[in-house]
Design an enzyme around this catalytic site. Sequence first.
Site, PDB file in Angstrom:
ATOM      1  N   SER A 151       0.846  -1.194   0.000  1.00 10.81           N
ATOM      2  CA  SER A 151       0.000   0.000   0.000  1.00 10.81           C
ATOM      3  C   SER A 151       0.878   1.239   0.000  1.00 10.81           C
ATOM      4  O   SER A 151       2.056   1.180   0.378  1.00 10.81           O
ATOM      5  CB  SER A 151      -0.884   0.018   1.255  1.00 10.81           C
ATOM      6  N   TYR A 155      -2.532  -0.436  10.387  1.00  9.40           N
ATOM      7  CA  TYR A 155      -2.589  -0.756   8.957  1.00  9.40           C
ATOM      8  C   TYR A 155      -1.248  -0.493   8.285  1.00  9.40           C
ATOM      9  O   TYR A 155      -0.748  -1.329   7.518  1.00  9.40           O
ATOM     10  CB  TYR A 155      -3.687   0.084   8.297  1.00  9.40           C
TER      11      TYR A 155
END
Length: 268
Positions: free
Chosen positions: A139, A152
């Site tokens: 990501s 995250y």
Amino acid sequence: MAHKTIFITGGASGIGRAVAVKFGSQGWFVGLADVNEAGMRETAAMIPAGMSSTHKLDVRDRAAWDVALADCAKVSGGRIDVVFNNAGIPLGGNLADNNTAEIERCLDINLKGVLFGAQAAHPWLKASAPGSCLLSTASAAGIYGSPGASVYSATKFGVRALTECLDGEWAADQIKVADLMPAFIDTPLIDMTPNQQTNEHIRGRVQNAGLEITPVADVAEAAWNAVHGTALHTRVGKTAHRLAFAARWMPGRLRKMGKASGKPLGGR
């Protein structure tokens, strides 16, 4: 010429579905893995008949990985050329406000699941090398840590680190290793709430921040290029490219911006 096979986790929707359709349209056999059986059937319907299989898989279950990959190989012709470690969930909010259950779930799916997937994939990819590939979804949140995304981001930094580690470990086996670093992508994930403490969807936060939402087809194209190219990390979306540039050339300014905003700068 015999077709190649890609095994995709998170294949019931979003990035996994888009990548499945892309590879299926190019003549690949597609093994779909997910906990969402109905979603997998919908994805399979978008792939040419006879060129897909579905496998219920919780990526947190190491033994289930071996079963799913073996079952996929049985119906695909005996080989697996690419494993796309894609399954993941969002988690946002301040670390102090995240509860134990959601922290553990995010770590288990986003990081432990990717480690288990890589471990289970290795013998299959070694057998089909050279030309085989382990591709994982990292990501933009794995480029630079930002407030409101600590758990995250930690998982996605972990995926990035795993890619770099295995690029060295698996070189002798001639297995390509790569990852994708998407920013905010137009998938069902951004219509979820970032944590249990809020009712505001991620999409609204992204739009209010003036950031772009990248079409999921762009990620599918990036996945195709990553498998067939030489890049270790492939950034997807303007935010990912801007963040990488700032992290390299203006880290001090990026740090000040994060402290001032208190809002996530990453994505996926």
